[in-house]
Design a protein around this motif. Structure first.
Motif, PDB file in Angstrom:
ATOM      1  N   ASP A 166       0.819  -1.214   0.000  1.00  0.00           N
ATOM      2  CA  ASP A 166       0.000   0.000   0.000  1.00  0.00           C
ATOM      3  C   ASP A 166       0.855   1.267   0.000  1.00  0.00           C
ATOM      4  O   ASP A 166       0.367   2.351  -0.304  1.00  0.00           O
ATOM      5  CB  ASP A 166      -0.921   0.021   1.222  1.00  0.00           C
ATOM      6  CG  ASP A 166      -2.150  -0.850   1.031  1.00  0.00           C
ATOM      7  OD1 ASP A 166      -2.371  -1.312  -0.109  1.00  0.00           O
ATOM      8  OD2 ASP A 166      -2.878  -1.079   2.010  1.00  0.00           O
ATOM      9  N   VAL A 167       2.124   1.148   0.354  1.00  0.00           N
ATOM     10  CA  VAL A 167       3.036   2.292   0.339  1.00  0.00           C
ATOM     11  C   VAL A 167       3.606   2.420  -1.071  1.00  0.00           C
ATOM     12  O   VAL A 167       4.472   1.651  -1.477  1.00  0.00           O
ATOM     13  CB  VAL A 167       4.180   2.119   1.364  1.00  0.00           C
ATOM     14  CG1 VAL A 167       5.164   3.280   1.264  1.00  0.00           C
ATOM     15  CG2 VAL A 167       3.614   2.016   2.773  1.00  0.00           C
ATOM     16  N   THR A 168       3.107   3.392  -1.820  1.00  0.00           N
ATOM     17  CA  THR A 168       3.528   3.531  -3.222  1.00  0.00           C
ATOM     18  C   THR A 168       4.725   4.465  -3.388  1.00  0.00           C
ATOM     19  O   THR A 168       5.351   4.488  -4.432  1.00  0.00           O
ATOM     20  CB  THR A 168       2.369   4.049  -4.089  1.00  0.00           C
ATOM     21  OG1 THR A 168       2.020   5.387  -3.684  1.00  0.00           O
ATOM     22  CG2 THR A 168       1.147   3.157  -3.954  1.00  0.00           C
ATOM     23  N   LYS A 169       5.043   5.239  -2.367  1.00  0.00           N
ATOM     24  CA  LYS A 169       6.178   6.150  -2.444  1.00  0.00           C
ATOM     25  C   LYS A 169       7.181   5.782  -1.357  1.00  0.00           C
ATOM     26  O   LYS A 169       7.131   6.275  -0.233  1.00  0.00           O
ATOM     27  CB  LYS A 169       5.715   7.597  -2.270  1.00  0.00           C
ATOM     28  CG  LYS A 169       6.816   8.628  -2.509  1.00  0.00           C
ATOM     29  CD  LYS A 169       6.287  10.045  -2.343  1.00  0.00           C
ATOM     30  CE  LYS A 169       7.394  11.071  -2.563  1.00  0.00           C
ATOM     31  NZ  LYS A 169       6.894  12.461  -2.357  1.00  0.00           N
ATOM     32  N   ARG A 201      -1.690   3.649  -1.363  1.00  0.00           N
ATOM     33  CA  ARG A 201      -2.392   3.227  -2.572  1.00  0.00           C
ATOM     34  C   ARG A 201      -3.878   3.544  -2.471  1.00  0.00           C
ATOM     35  O   ARG A 201      -4.531   3.262  -1.463  1.00  0.00           O
ATOM     36  CB  ARG A 201      -2.193   1.720  -2.782  1.00  0.00           C
ATOM     37  CG  ARG A 201      -2.814   1.169  -4.053  1.00  0.00           C
ATOM     38  CD  ARG A 201      -2.200  -0.181  -4.375  1.00  0.00           C
ATOM     39  NE  ARG A 201      -2.395  -1.137  -3.287  1.00  0.00           N
ATOM     40  CZ  ARG A 201      -3.424  -1.972  -3.208  1.00  0.00           C
ATOM     41  NH1 ARG A 201      -4.386  -1.944  -4.121  1.00  0.00           N
ATOM     42  NH2 ARG A 201      -3.513  -2.838  -2.212  1.00  0.00           N
ATOM     43  N   ALA A 202      -4.416   4.111  -3.528  1.00  0.00           N
ATOM     44  CA  ALA A 202      -5.827   4.515  -3.549  1.00  0.00           C
ATOM     45  C   ALA A 202      -6.722   3.337  -3.934  1.00  0.00           C
ATOM     46  O   ALA A 202      -6.291   2.387  -4.587  1.00  0.00           O
ATOM     47  CB  ALA A 202      -6.020   5.654  -4.545  1.00  0.00           C
ATOM     48  N   PHE A 203      -7.969   3.415  -3.514  1.00  0.00           N
ATOM     49  CA  PHE A 203      -8.950   2.415  -3.924  1.00  0.00           C
ATOM     50  C   PHE A 203      -9.229   2.552  -5.418  1.00  0.00           C
ATOM     51  O   PHE A 203      -9.234   3.665  -5.958  1.00  0.00           O
ATOM     52  CB  PHE A 203     -10.251   2.584  -3.136  1.00  0.00           C
ATOM     53  CG  PHE A 203     -10.136   2.211  -1.683  1.00  0.00           C
ATOM     54  CD1 PHE A 203     -10.131   0.877  -1.298  1.00  0.00           C
ATOM     55  CD2 PHE A 203     -10.042   3.187  -0.701  1.00  0.00           C
ATOM     56  CE1 PHE A 203     -10.029   0.525   0.051  1.00  0.00           C
ATOM     57  CE2 PHE A 203      -9.933   2.850   0.640  1.00  0.00           C
ATOM     58  CZ  PHE A 203      -9.920   1.508   1.016  1.00  0.00           C
ATOM     59  N   THR A 204      -9.475   1.443  -6.081  1.00  0.00           N
ATOM     60  CA  THR A 204      -9.773   1.479  -7.511  1.00  0.00           C
ATOM     61  C   THR A 204     -11.203   1.958  -7.731  1.00  0.00           C
ATOM     62  O   THR A 204     -12.033   1.961  -6.811  1.00  0.00           O
ATOM     63  CB  THR A 204      -9.604   0.094  -8.145  1.00  0.00           C
ATOM     64  OG1 THR A 204     -10.596  -0.793  -7.601  1.00  0.00           O
ATOM     65  CG2 THR A 204      -8.209  -0.468  -7.865  1.00  0.00           C
ATOM     66  N   LYS A 220      -5.954  -2.454   5.216  1.00  0.00           N
ATOM     67  CA  LYS A 220      -5.405  -2.564   3.873  1.00  0.00           C
ATOM     68  C   LYS A 220      -6.324  -1.896   2.852  1.00  0.00           C
ATOM     69  O   LYS A 220      -7.510  -1.657   3.106  1.00  0.00           O
ATOM     70  CB  LYS A 220      -5.210  -4.042   3.493  1.00  0.00           C
ATOM     71  CG  LYS A 220      -4.201  -4.766   4.362  1.00  0.00           C
ATOM     72  CD  LYS A 220      -2.817  -4.153   4.213  1.00  0.00           C
ATOM     73  CE  LYS A 220      -1.776  -4.887   5.033  1.00  0.00           C
ATOM     74  NZ  LYS A 220      -0.424  -4.281   4.900  1.00  0.00           N
ATOM     75  N   THR A 221      -5.775  -1.603   1.696  1.00  0.00           N
ATOM     76  CA  THR A 221      -6.559  -0.990   0.622  1.00  0.00           C
ATOM     77  C   THR A 221      -7.204  -2.106  -0.193  1.00  0.00           C
ATOM     78  O   THR A 221      -6.793  -2.444  -1.294  1.00  0.00           O
ATOM     79  CB  THR A 221      -5.654  -0.111  -0.265  1.00  0.00           C
ATOM     80  OG1 THR A 221      -4.915   0.795   0.563  1.00  0.00           O
ATOM     81  CG2 THR A 221      -6.481   0.722  -1.241  1.00  0.00           C
TER      82      THR A 221
END
Length: 363
Positions: A278-281, A300-303, A343-344
């Motif tokens: 979930d950590v994208t950066k 991370r964003a929800f789709t 979690k996302t």
């Protein structure tokens, strides 16, 4: 601000030409600084250098050059360093063109070159006026960075000394800080970063205040302190340094340098966050651990599919205030917050109206 077009002969330009490490590169009777602190090193090869001399010998027009006046009445080159050095080197017999050095030419050939008139725009005015002018030149095609432009405006003893520390690939700043900085030393980006850190982002104010300082040692000492703090606090491995590059360490140092951190705890958290999908950066991990602000991690964003599924499940009702909204009036939210292990995933997604979500985010 005044901008005037002058015709300067090669004879005038090359008078008193000197190139040495102590005094830099001078020409025009010693009145022209050919390589100011913000300029790059001489990069022309034989092909480019010969093309300049060929232009002179045939009497073709050479591209316009740009100079700026200094407070003491001397000049500095803004655009045209490579052409100027090529001309001066040829006239002083540093290289041969078409298998002949300048001293091998016939008198009339020498005179043709020495009498060649260069077109030079000379700018005089305030620092802000010159900076605006330099940016205009840059837009027209000259590839100066923002810091190179600032160095041009605030040229002086301070910039000259700062260059020793920050502005070459082998400079001290590159040796100790390359793992933590992005950009290029020779494009002045290391210098820009250091000034940004020490000045809290007020780069031009700092440079203006220190323009005539005889030494840039305080900036260099501050930079050393930042890097030492990073390395002693976090003890980064070669792999960890990959996610530490480009972090604004100077800002973090000024805020947290007096705190004592548990290295082992930080190390464990870094490992956990690196493995968290979930950590994208990942470069935001260390700023997050210091500040506690999740924005550094770009969770991370929800789709769109997850959002629509939650919206249909809730029948368009905000899970907080209980009112009905259209889908475009709502935002996705973690039911169990990410920092508490949520979690996302579709199961952990709920839709809130924008007002409720922003109120919750601000808590």
């Amino acid at each position: 601000m005044e901008i005037e077009l002058h015709k300067i002969t090669v004879r005038e330009l090359t008078e008193g030409y000197q190139d040495n490490n102590e005094n830099g590169v001078r020409a025009y009777g010693g009145k022209l600084d050919v390589r100011p602190p913000y300029q790059r090193e001489f990069v022309y090869g034989d092909k480019e250098r010969n093309a300049v001399i060929d232009t002179l010998t045939q009497g073709f027009p050479l591209n316009v050059m740009y100079w700026a006046t200094r407070e003491d009445g001397t000049f500095e080159i803004i655009d045209g360093q490579q052409r100027t050095i090529s001309i001066c080197q040829y006239v002083t017999c540093d290289f041969a063109f078409d298998f002949r050095y300048f001293h091998n030419l016939k008198d009339d050939e020498k005179e043709q070159i020495l009498n060649y008139e260069l077109q030079v725009y000379i700018c005089s005015g305030t620092d802000s006026e010159k900076l605006k002018w330099f940016r205009t030149i840059n837009i027209a095609g000259k590839e100066l960075t923002e810091q190179e432009l600032r160095n041009a405006v605030y040229a002086g003893s301070w910039v000259s000394d700062a260059k020793r520390y920050f502005s070459k690939n082998g400079a001290p700043a590159a040796k100790i800080g390359a793992d933590y900085l992005t950009g290029s030393a020779i494009r002045q980006e290391y210098l820009e970063t250091a000034i940004k850190w020490i000045s809290d982002g007020n780069i031009e104010v700092y440079m203006s205040n220190h323009q005539h300082d005889p030494s840039a040692a305080p900036l260099w000492q501050f930079f050393q302190s930042v890097i030492t703090w990073v390395e002693t606090t976090f003890r980064p491995t070669k792999e960890r340094k990959k996610i530490m590059k480009g972090v604004d360490w100077g800002f973090l140092y000024k805020q947290y340098k007096d705190q004592v951190f548990d290295y082992h705890k930080i190390d464990a958290e870094v490992s956990r966050l690196i493995l968290d999908d979930d950590v994208t950066k990942k470069t935001g991990i260390y700023p997050y651990l210091l500040t506690g602000k999740e924005k550094h991690l770009s969770i991370r964003a929800f789709t769109d599919a997850q959002k629509l599924s939650a919206y249909e499940r809730q029948l368009g009702i905000c899970a907080d205030c209980g009112h009905h909204f259209e889908l475009n009036q709502m935002e996705a939210d973690h039911i169990t917050p990410w920092h508490l292990g949520g979690k996302t995933t579709a199961e952990n997604c709920q839709m809130l109206c924008k007002e409720c979500n922003r109120r919750k985010s601000g808590k």
